[in-house]
Design a protein around this motif. Structure first.
Motif, PDB file in Angstrom:
ATOM      1  N   GLU A   2     -50.300  23.893   3.080  1.00  0.00           N
ATOM      2  CA  GLU A   2     -49.409  23.672   1.949  1.00  0.00           C
ATOM      3  C   GLU A   2     -47.971  23.885   2.404  1.00  0.00           C
ATOM      4  O   GLU A   2     -47.697  24.681   3.298  1.00  0.00           O
ATOM      5  CB  GLU A   2     -49.692  24.648   0.807  1.00  0.00           C
ATOM      6  N   ILE A   3     -47.079  23.164   1.751  1.00  0.00           N
ATOM      7  CA  ILE A   3     -45.648  23.282   2.034  1.00  0.00           C
ATOM      8  C   ILE A   3     -44.960  23.722   0.749  1.00  0.00           C
ATOM      9  O   ILE A   3     -45.194  23.148  -0.323  1.00  0.00           O
ATOM     10  CB  ILE A   3     -45.061  21.940   2.516  1.00  0.00           C
ATOM     11  N   SER A   4     -44.140  24.745   0.834  1.00  0.00           N
ATOM     12  CA  SER A   4     -43.461  25.252  -0.354  1.00  0.00           C
ATOM     13  C   SER A   4     -42.463  24.224  -0.890  1.00  0.00           C
ATOM     14  O   SER A   4     -42.030  23.314  -0.177  1.00  0.00           O
ATOM     15  CB  SER A   4     -42.726  26.555  -0.026  1.00  0.00           C
ATOM     16  N   GLU A   5     -42.084  24.355  -2.154  1.00  0.00           N
ATOM     17  CA  GLU A   5     -41.172  23.405  -2.783  1.00  0.00           C
ATOM     18  C   GLU A   5     -39.828  23.345  -2.075  1.00  0.00           C
ATOM     19  O   GLU A   5     -39.182  22.294  -2.048  1.00  0.00           O
ATOM     20  CB  GLU A   5     -40.974  23.768  -4.256  1.00  0.00           C
ATOM     21  N   THR A  22     -41.482  27.142   3.834  1.00  0.00           N
ATOM     22  CA  THR A  22     -42.700  27.867   4.184  1.00  0.00           C
ATOM     23  C   THR A  22     -43.876  26.909   4.296  1.00  0.00           C
ATOM     24  O   THR A  22     -44.133  26.124   3.383  1.00  0.00           O
ATOM     25  CB  THR A  22     -43.029  28.950   3.140  1.00  0.00           C
ATOM     26  N   TYR A  23     -44.567  26.989   5.428  1.00  0.00           N
ATOM     27  CA  TYR A  23     -45.732  26.149   5.703  1.00  0.00           C
ATOM     28  C   TYR A  23     -46.920  27.080   5.929  1.00  0.00           C
ATOM     29  O   TYR A  23     -46.909  27.889   6.859  1.00  0.00           O
ATOM     30  CB  TYR A  23     -45.494  25.292   6.945  1.00  0.00           C
ATOM     31  N   THR A  24     -47.919  26.966   5.077  1.00  0.00           N
ATOM     32  CA  THR A  24     -49.081  27.849   5.162  1.00  0.00           C
ATOM     33  C   THR A  24     -50.296  27.051   5.617  1.00  0.00           C
ATOM     34  O   THR A  24     -50.695  26.080   4.965  1.00  0.00           O
ATOM     35  CB  THR A  24     -49.365  28.511   3.806  1.00  0.00           C
ATOM     36  N   PHE A  25     -50.878  27.464   6.730  1.00  0.00           N
ATOM     37  CA  PHE A  25     -52.003  26.756   7.335  1.00  0.00           C
ATOM     38  C   PHE A  25     -53.286  27.559   7.175  1.00  0.00           C
ATOM     39  O   PHE A  25     -53.308  28.771   7.417  1.00  0.00           O
ATOM     40  CB  PHE A  25     -51.733  26.521   8.827  1.00  0.00           C
ATOM     41  N   GLU A  54     -34.096  27.383   7.583  1.00  0.00           N
ATOM     42  CA  GLU A  54     -33.477  26.213   6.980  1.00  0.00           C
ATOM     43  C   GLU A  54     -34.536  25.155   6.719  1.00  0.00           C
ATOM     44  O   GLU A  54     -35.451  24.962   7.517  1.00  0.00           O
ATOM     45  CB  GLU A  54     -32.394  25.667   7.920  1.00  0.00           C
ATOM     46  N   ALA A  55     -34.418  24.476   5.593  1.00  0.00           N
ATOM     47  CA  ALA A  55     -35.347  23.392   5.266  1.00  0.00           C
ATOM     48  C   ALA A  55     -34.999  22.167   6.101  1.00  0.00           C
ATOM     49  O   ALA A  55     -33.922  21.583   5.938  1.00  0.00           O
ATOM     50  CB  ALA A  55     -35.265  23.061   3.778  1.00  0.00           C
ATOM     51  N   LEU A  56     -35.893  21.797   7.016  1.00  0.00           N
ATOM     52  CA  LEU A  56     -35.683  20.636   7.881  1.00  0.00           C
ATOM     53  C   LEU A  56     -36.908  19.741   7.823  1.00  0.00           C
ATOM     54  O   LEU A  56     -38.050  20.227   7.783  1.00  0.00           O
ATOM     55  CB  LEU A  56     -35.437  21.074   9.332  1.00  0.00           C
ATOM     56  N   SER A  57     -36.685  18.451   7.868  1.00  0.00           N
ATOM     57  CA  SER A  57     -37.801  17.503   7.855  1.00  0.00           C
ATOM     58  C   SER A  57     -38.629  17.600   9.118  1.00  0.00           C
ATOM     59  O   SER A  57     -39.776  17.151   9.154  1.00  0.00           O
ATOM     60  CB  SER A  57     -37.272  16.079   7.683  1.00  0.00           C
ATOM     61  N   THR A  58     -38.090  18.194  10.145  1.00  0.00           N
ATOM     62  CA  THR A  58     -38.786  18.338  11.418  1.00  0.00           C
ATOM     63  C   THR A  58     -39.619  19.613  11.506  1.00  0.00           C
ATOM     64  O   THR A  58     -40.354  19.807  12.479  1.00  0.00           O
ATOM     65  CB  THR A  58     -37.771  18.342  12.579  1.00  0.00           C
ATOM     66  N   ASN A  59     -39.529  20.498  10.519  1.00  0.00           N
ATOM     67  CA  ASN A  59     -40.215  21.789  10.606  1.00  0.00           C
ATOM     68  C   ASN A  59     -41.716  21.652  10.787  1.00  0.00           C
ATOM     69  O   ASN A  59     -42.329  22.414  11.539  1.00  0.00           O
ATOM     70  CB  ASN A  59     -39.924  22.637   9.357  1.00  0.00           C
ATOM     71  N   ILE A  60     -42.325  20.702  10.088  1.00  0.00           N
ATOM     72  CA  ILE A  60     -43.773  20.555  10.180  1.00  0.00           C
ATOM     73  C   ILE A  60     -44.218  20.361  11.620  1.00  0.00           C
ATOM     74  O   ILE A  60     -45.202  20.941  12.081  1.00  0.00           O
ATOM     75  CB  ILE A  60     -44.278  19.382   9.299  1.00  0.00           C
ATOM     76  N   TRP A  61     -43.470  19.567  12.374  1.00  0.00           N
ATOM     77  CA  TRP A  61     -43.869  19.275  13.752  1.00  0.00           C
ATOM     78  C   TRP A  61     -43.714  20.483  14.659  1.00  0.00           C
ATOM     79  O   TRP A  61     -44.404  20.594  15.683  1.00  0.00           O
ATOM     80  CB  TRP A  61     -43.072  18.085  14.282  1.00  0.00           C
ATOM     81  N   ALA A 106     -48.717  31.721   8.054  1.00  0.00           N
ATOM     82  CA  ALA A 106     -47.583  31.082   7.386  1.00  0.00           C
ATOM     83  C   ALA A 106     -46.365  31.078   8.309  1.00  0.00           C
ATOM     84  O   ALA A 106     -46.075  32.082   8.975  1.00  0.00           O
ATOM     85  CB  ALA A 106     -47.259  31.805   6.087  1.00  0.00           C
ATOM     86  N   PHE A 107     -45.685  29.944   8.354  1.00  0.00           N
ATOM     87  CA  PHE A 107     -44.426  29.803   9.085  1.00  0.00           C
ATOM     88  C   PHE A 107     -43.293  29.796   8.064  1.00  0.00           C
ATOM     89  O   PHE A 107     -43.294  28.979   7.135  1.00  0.00           O
ATOM     90  CB  PHE A 107     -44.399  28.494   9.863  1.00  0.00           C
ATOM     91  N   GLU A 108     -42.316  30.686   8.239  1.00  0.00           N
ATOM     92  CA  GLU A 108     -41.153  30.726   7.355  1.00  0.00           C
ATOM     93  C   GLU A 108     -39.901  30.358   8.153  1.00  0.00           C
ATOM     94  O   GLU A 108     -39.587  31.014   9.150  1.00  0.00           O
ATOM     95  CB  GLU A 108     -41.004  32.110   6.731  1.00  0.00           C
ATOM     96  N   PHE A 109     -39.223  29.336   7.685  1.00  0.00           N
ATOM     97  CA  PHE A 109     -38.064  28.817   8.401  1.00  0.00           C
ATOM     98  C   PHE A 109     -36.764  29.204   7.702  1.00  0.00           C
ATOM     99  O   PHE A 109     -36.707  29.327   6.473  1.00  0.00           O
ATOM    100  CB  PHE A 109     -38.153  27.299   8.513  1.00  0.00           C
TER     101      PHE A 109
END
Length: 567
Positions: free
Chosen positions: A108-111, A115-118, A191-198, A186-189
């Motif tokens: 899941e990806i937070s709004e 934050t990306y939770t695997f 800054e919100a970046l479109s590249t974070n998932i990768w 969970a990965f917490e970044f």
């Protein structure tokens, strides 16, 4: 996945970078019609079928691997192949380039996109029998964030919460990777970046094998050539300059590969065609897409070509730190002054095109709205004159005690280079520029370019990621020893556009940003962009279901696990 460095046997060096067991960046690009095309032919007497051990062994021809087999250190394509076979990431990618589950069954990806939770599968085991867990994921990223980490993948961790405190301070753990439970991370970044998932897809290092005290990544590097992971294959033997031998992982969580034994045999452009003909290899990766190679392949009667547009480009890197190359007018003159189209025609025939931007033709961010720099020696001379470079007594242009006489670092074992050398020397001589090639093995060239960054110019190629993000390759922060911005390109507008592209989540808007960035790079030319090619993998007809494509190489599970050998 990231970019990988690959030898230009036909082309390709490497960048991208590679994330073991994970997918390349971003969404489905356009322009890949015809990808994975296989030319079929009627089988004739096939020597590979009668080779010793042929019934259960696949032999893949590839350029020599150095032995940097750990995720985080493998940067060249050939080492990355090994890492991908041995290690698994949280996700991989489908044929269109979309991330799909692998070690993680879902996420899941937070709004706010920070934050990306695997959620990890509970049946993933390392090849020593120990389970792979969320703790191993956290350990992998603390390795990348360690103050003594000296590999090219630090960008995977740099945007994580707590990176600076862990990398530069006394923090005992990396706060941005949180273990929720044994199978949730969970990965917490920051800054919100479109590249974070990768950046969440690095091949996972099992902590119980690679654990080290903070500040001592040297102890981990000692285990480089004896890797243990959770991937589809187990490394059995690495014979430098000859081959890497693998055995199928019977307990692989997606099921054991259909091919029990696998060998990566190191070939060269001098040997690869004869090895295909003799049946001593079953597949040759990255065959130069030349008419003479197609004639040989067709002549066998038992080898097919898997053809698709390459997601990459070849180039000549120019050291912009060098005062002779710091002026973009000089770089532009060198580009106008070389007949790239003639080289492409002579070497590739109709199987490649001249490249002018650092984005692949298969990408949704590609643009043709740029200067094509057609061969124009008069324009080149005018630019050099304008920049103050006047002909000396020997015909070589000079200015302020400096001469436009360059050492061009390149590599041995390449027909590409053999063809390029005389053409480049002759063309640049006409505009008052001298260049002398300095040939060396590819591994030595890579060290000189990326680790030492001591060169005038060099040639390589990039195998690119799915996502057009170019932070690793061209952002000013990557112009450090070991970084991929080896040419030292420092440009404020470049950094702004790269950063803007990462912050935008709408793909259409991102495309416009990267097209503007491409136009900037087309003007600034830290590289002389050379070619974008058709990619050819030559495949013996006894190998079934080998379907590589622009965003799935042969180690991608969707390709690898379908391959089987006809009896």
């Amino acid at each position: 996945m990231k970019r990988k460095l690959a030898l230009l046997l036909s082309l390709v060096l490497v960048f991208s970078l590679v994330l073991s067991g994970c997918g390349d960046k971003n969404e489905a690009p356009a322009g890949t019609e015809g990808e994975g095309k296989v030319e079929e032919k009627k089988a004739s007497n096939n020597p590979a079928r009668s080779r010793d051990g042929a019934a259960d062994t696949l032999v893949v021809g590839t350029h020599e691997a150095k032995g940097d087999f750990l995720p985080g250190y493998s940067s060249e394509v050939y080492d990355s192949y090994v890492a991908d076979l041995i290690f698994s990431g949280l996700f991989t990618n489908d044929k269109e380039g979309n991330p799909i589950p692998h070690v993680a069954k879902d996420w899941e990806i937070s709004e706010d996109h920070k934050t990306y939770t695997f959620h990890l599968r509970d049946d993933v085991k390392c090849t020593d029998g120990e389970p792979l867990t969320a703790e191993d994921v956290k350990f992998t990223y603390e390795f990348l964030a360690d103050p003594t980490y000296d590999g090219p993948r630090s960008s995977y961790a740099m945007n994580l919460v707590g990176y600076k405190e862990y990398n530069e301070g006394d923090a005992k753990e990396l706060a941005g990777v949180k273990v929720i439970d044994e199978h949730t991370v969970a990965f917490e970044f920051e800054e919100a970046l479109s590249t974070n998932i990768w950046n969440c897809g690095m091949g996972i290092l099992p902590k119980h094998i690679y654990d080290f005290e903070k500040g001592d990544t040297a102890s981990l590097k000692k285990k480089m050539s004896d890797p243990i992971g959770s991937g589809p294959y187990i490394l059995k033997k690495f014979e430098p300059k000859q081959y890497v031998e693998f055995e199928a992982n019977a307990d692989y969580f997606l099921g054991a590969p259909k091919v029990p034994h696998l060998i990566m045999k190191f070939t060269t452009v001098e040997t690869q065609m004869s090895e295909l003909e003799k049946g001593t290899i079953d597949i040759q990766l990255r065959v130069p897409s030349k008419a003479e190679n197609k004639e040989i392949i067709d002549g066998t009667g038992f080898v097919n070509i898997n053809e698709y547009p390459d997601n990459g480009y070849s180039y000549m890197g120019l050291n912009t730190r060098d005062p002779r190359l710091a002026d973009k007018r000089v770089r532009q003159a060198l580009t106008y002054g070389f007949n790239r189209q003639q080289f492409v025609t002579v070497y590739y025939g109709g199987n490649a095109q001249v490249s002018n931007v650092p984005v692949s033709q298969v990408s949704w961010a590609y643009t043709t709205d740029i200067n094509e720099y057609p061969y124009d020696p008069d324009k080149a001379i005018a630019l050099l004159e304008e920049a103050g470079w006047k002909p000396g007594a020997d015909g070589i242009r000079e200015k302020d005690g400096m001469k436009l006489s360059f050492v061009w670092d390149t590599y041995t074992d390449s027909k590409y280079v053999e063809s390029l050398i005389p053409m480049l020397k002759a063309d640049w001589e006409k505009i008052g520029v001298k260049v002398e090639p300095n040939l060396m093995e590819f591994g030595a060239l890579s060290e000189k370019v990326y680790d030492k960054q001591e060169f005038d110019m060099y040639n390589m190629a990039w195998s690119l990621s799915i996502d057009p993000d170019a932070f690793e390759l061209f952002h000013s922060s990557m112009a450090v020893p070991g970084g991929f911005n080896s040419v030292g390109f420092i440009n404020e507008e470049n950094d702004k556009l790269i950063e803007a592209g990462r912050k935008e989540f709408d793909q259409d808007k991102r495309a416009k940003i990267y097209q503007e960035w491409s136009q900037l790079m087309n003007e600034e030319l830290p590289y002389i962009f050379m070619t974008q090619n058709l990619s050819w993998d030559a495949v013996n007809e006894r190998v079934q279901n080998f379907n590589t494509s622009p965003f799935q190489d042969w180690t991608n599970p969707e390709v690898l696990l379908n391959v089987e050998l006809a009896q």
